[in-house]
Enzyme design. Structure first.
Site, PDB file in Angstrom:
ATOM      1  N   GLN A  53       0.790  -1.240   0.000  1.00  0.00           N
ATOM      2  CA  GLN A  53       0.000   0.000   0.000  1.00  0.00           C
ATOM      3  C   GLN A  53       0.820   1.287   0.000  1.00  0.00           C
ATOM      4  O   GLN A  53       0.465   2.257  -0.622  1.00  0.00           O
ATOM      5  CB  GLN A  53      -0.845   0.029   1.281  1.00  0.00           C
ATOM      6  N   GLU A 104      -3.685   8.587  -0.572  1.00  0.00           N
ATOM      7  CA  GLU A 104      -2.925   9.335   0.430  1.00  0.00           C
ATOM      8  C   GLU A 104      -1.963  10.329  -0.213  1.00  0.00           C
ATOM      9  O   GLU A 104      -0.969  10.727   0.386  1.00  0.00           O
ATOM     10  CB  GLU A 104      -2.213   8.371   1.387  1.00  0.00           C
ATOM     11  N   ASP A 138       4.171   0.108   4.253  1.00  0.00           N
ATOM     12  CA  ASP A 138       2.961  -0.486   4.825  1.00  0.00           C
ATOM     13  C   ASP A 138       2.474  -1.497   3.799  1.00  0.00           C
ATOM     14  O   ASP A 138       2.084  -1.129   2.691  1.00  0.00           O
ATOM     15  CB  ASP A 138       1.878   0.571   5.100  1.00  0.00           C
ATOM     16  N   ASP A 146      -0.886  -2.703  12.450  1.00  0.00           N
ATOM     17  CA  ASP A 146      -2.079  -1.865  12.219  1.00  0.00           C
ATOM     18  C   ASP A 146      -3.289  -2.791  12.231  1.00  0.00           C
ATOM     19  O   ASP A 146      -4.008  -2.887  13.226  1.00  0.00           O
ATOM     20  CB  ASP A 146      -1.924  -1.124  10.879  1.00  0.00           C
ATOM     21  N   LYS A 167      -4.685   4.678  15.571  1.00  0.00           N
ATOM     22  CA  LYS A 167      -5.743   5.411  14.875  1.00  0.00           C
ATOM     23  C   LYS A 167      -6.891   5.587  15.852  1.00  0.00           C
ATOM     24  O   LYS A 167      -7.538   4.597  16.229  1.00  0.00           O
ATOM     25  CB  LYS A 167      -6.236   4.603  13.673  1.00  0.00           C
ATOM     26  N   LYS A 184       2.009   9.208  10.428  1.00  0.00           N
ATOM     27  CA  LYS A 184       1.767   8.808   9.052  1.00  0.00           C
ATOM     28  C   LYS A 184       0.550   9.569   8.582  1.00  0.00           C
ATOM     29  O   LYS A 184      -0.553   9.328   9.058  1.00  0.00           O
ATOM     30  CB  LYS A 184       1.445   7.310   9.062  1.00  0.00           C
TER      31      LYS A 184
HETATM   32  P1  PGA Z   1      -7.060   2.781   6.112  1.00  0.00           P
HETATM   33  O1  PGA Z   1      -5.551   2.364   6.315  1.00  0.00           O
HETATM   34  O2  PGA Z   1      -7.311   2.695   4.634  1.00  0.00           O
HETATM   35  O3  PGA Z   1      -7.764   1.710   6.885  1.00  0.00           O
HETATM   36  O4  PGA Z   1      -7.247   4.132   6.686  1.00  0.00           O
HETATM   37  C1  PGA Z   1      -4.447   3.074   5.971  1.00  0.00           C
HETATM   38  C2  PGA Z   1      -3.338   2.206   6.549  1.00  0.00           C
HETATM   39  O5  PGA Z   1      -3.409   0.980   6.349  1.00  0.00           O
HETATM   40  O6  PGA Z   1      -2.456   2.662   7.264  1.00  0.00           O
HETATM   41 ZN    ZN Z   2      -1.823   0.168   7.562  1.00  0.00          ZN
END
Ligand code: PGA
Ligand code: ZN
Length: 345
Positions: free
Chosen positions: A83, A127, A162, A231, A256, A307
């Site tokens: 990702q 992002e 990631d 995560d 988060k 991040k």
């Molecule tokens: P998300 O994840 O798409 O669930 O916000 C971003 C990430 O994996 O850090």
């Molecule tokens: Zn992540």
């Protein structure tokens, strides 16, 4: 409820009790979180303190920005398996210098990507990073490294990934699909060992699927000195983190607030991590708003790393701008986490 806004914990507990479900499904985690964060903000405002200082009078560490400049996986329109391909300006002297370095590198990376892969490759991913049509992980790292080299800042830069490997895992065959190839857990761990030997990669998030605690123990041992971040593994949840700490799965937690739902619970998770020498990496979501709150939260935690995507588009830049403001406000009290991002001093 007739309570004061400074009673954050009691108010959060009251909402959790009122909801009464294990995953906040009755009132909804988003509604609870909105109220929880509004309480913190109102309390800080009533005391005329910036939020980070209200939450912690010792707050002084400015985080290393983990800049996701090349997007893949679910955050993009390409077939790159992982990702996030992240550069970390750990050698900067301050947060503002770190941000400047990143902005310069991104300004080199974008035309370089367009030249190599065509104009469509510089439409931004979720992002804010570029989305080149690359499959090979090393090719993506090389693109990023070429931009870094051209900038002249190479000695100040290290890299992170990631992988969000849950999305690359097939439960039926118990294999991962990296670069279109099937790998066992051992094969995946070897893949990362080879990468870390070839590139200055200091942090890898979710290298394995989210329920493979034993695999996380193995890879944490296999890559000494590398931050292994959970995560999807921990989802900011204290119980999942406790299980990881007990057996030595990963050595850092992605943090988060909206994964867990109240500020109090998120703070408890961070405290548990720090007490057990785990790092805490504060994170945005891929779908973000312009709310800059996590900038105050990372400083309040003295967390050392954040991040929040590439330095483009207002939902990302709002956080960076707020951090610039905080650095200025703290003045000589501010410390940039730099190379100590996992254990800031
Ligand atoms: P998300 O994840 O798409 O669930 O916000 C971003 C990430 O994996 O850090
Ligand atoms: Zn992540």
């Amino acid at each position: 409820l007739d309570r004061d806004v400074t009673e954050q914990r009691a108010l959060d507990q009251a909402m959790v009790a009122l909801d009464g479900t294990p995953n906040k499904s009755r009132l909804g985690a988003n509604a609870i979180l909105g109220a929880s964060l509004a309480v913190a903000r109102a309390a800080a405002a009533s005391l005329e303190l910036p939020l980070y200082r209200y939450l912690n009078s010792e707050a002084h560490v400015l985080p290393v920005p983990m800049m996701n400049l090349v997007n893949g996986g679910k955050l993009s329109s390409n077939d790159l398996c992982f990702q996030e391909f992240i550069m970390m300006p750990v050698g900067a002297e301050s947060f503002s210098e770190a941000l400047q370095i990143t902005a310069e590198i991104n300004a080199i990376l974008r035309p370089m990507t367009a030249e190599r892969y065509g104009k469509l490759a510089i439409n931004v991913g979720d992002e804010g990073g570029v989305v080149p049509p690359i499959v090979d992980v090393r090719e993506a790292l090389n693109l990023l490294r070429d931009a870094v080299r051209q900038s002249g800042y190479e000695p100040k830069i290290v890299y992170a990934l990631d992988c969000a490997a849950t999305h690359l895992y097939d439960h039926r065959t118990e294999t991962y699909q990296f670069e279109g190839k099937r790998l066992s857990r051992d094969g995946a761990i070897q893949f990362f060992k080879d990468l870390v030997a070839e590139y200055p990669i200091v942090s890898i998030e979710d290298p394995l699927q989210e329920d493979d605690y034993e695999g996380f123990v193995e890879i944490t041992r296999a890559l000494p000195g590398v931050q292994i971040v959970g995560d999807d593994l921990f989802v900011t949840n204290k119980a999942r983190l406790a299980r990881g700490i007990e057996i030595g799965a990963a050595n850092s937690v992605l943090w988060k607030v909206n994964q867990i739902g109240t500020l109090t619970e998120a703070m408890e998770t961070a405290t548990m991590a720090f007490r057990n020498a785990y790092g805490v990496c504060v994170s945005e979501r891929s779908g973000e708003t312009e709310d800059p709150m996590i900038a105050d939260l990372v400083v309040a935690l003295n967390g050392g790393q954040i991040k929040t995507g590439a330095p483009v588009r207002s939902e990302r830049t709002a956080k960076y701008n707020r951090l610039l403001q905080i650095e200025e406000e703290l003045g000589s009290a501010a410390t940039y986490a730099g190379r100590a991002f996992r254990r800031p001093v």
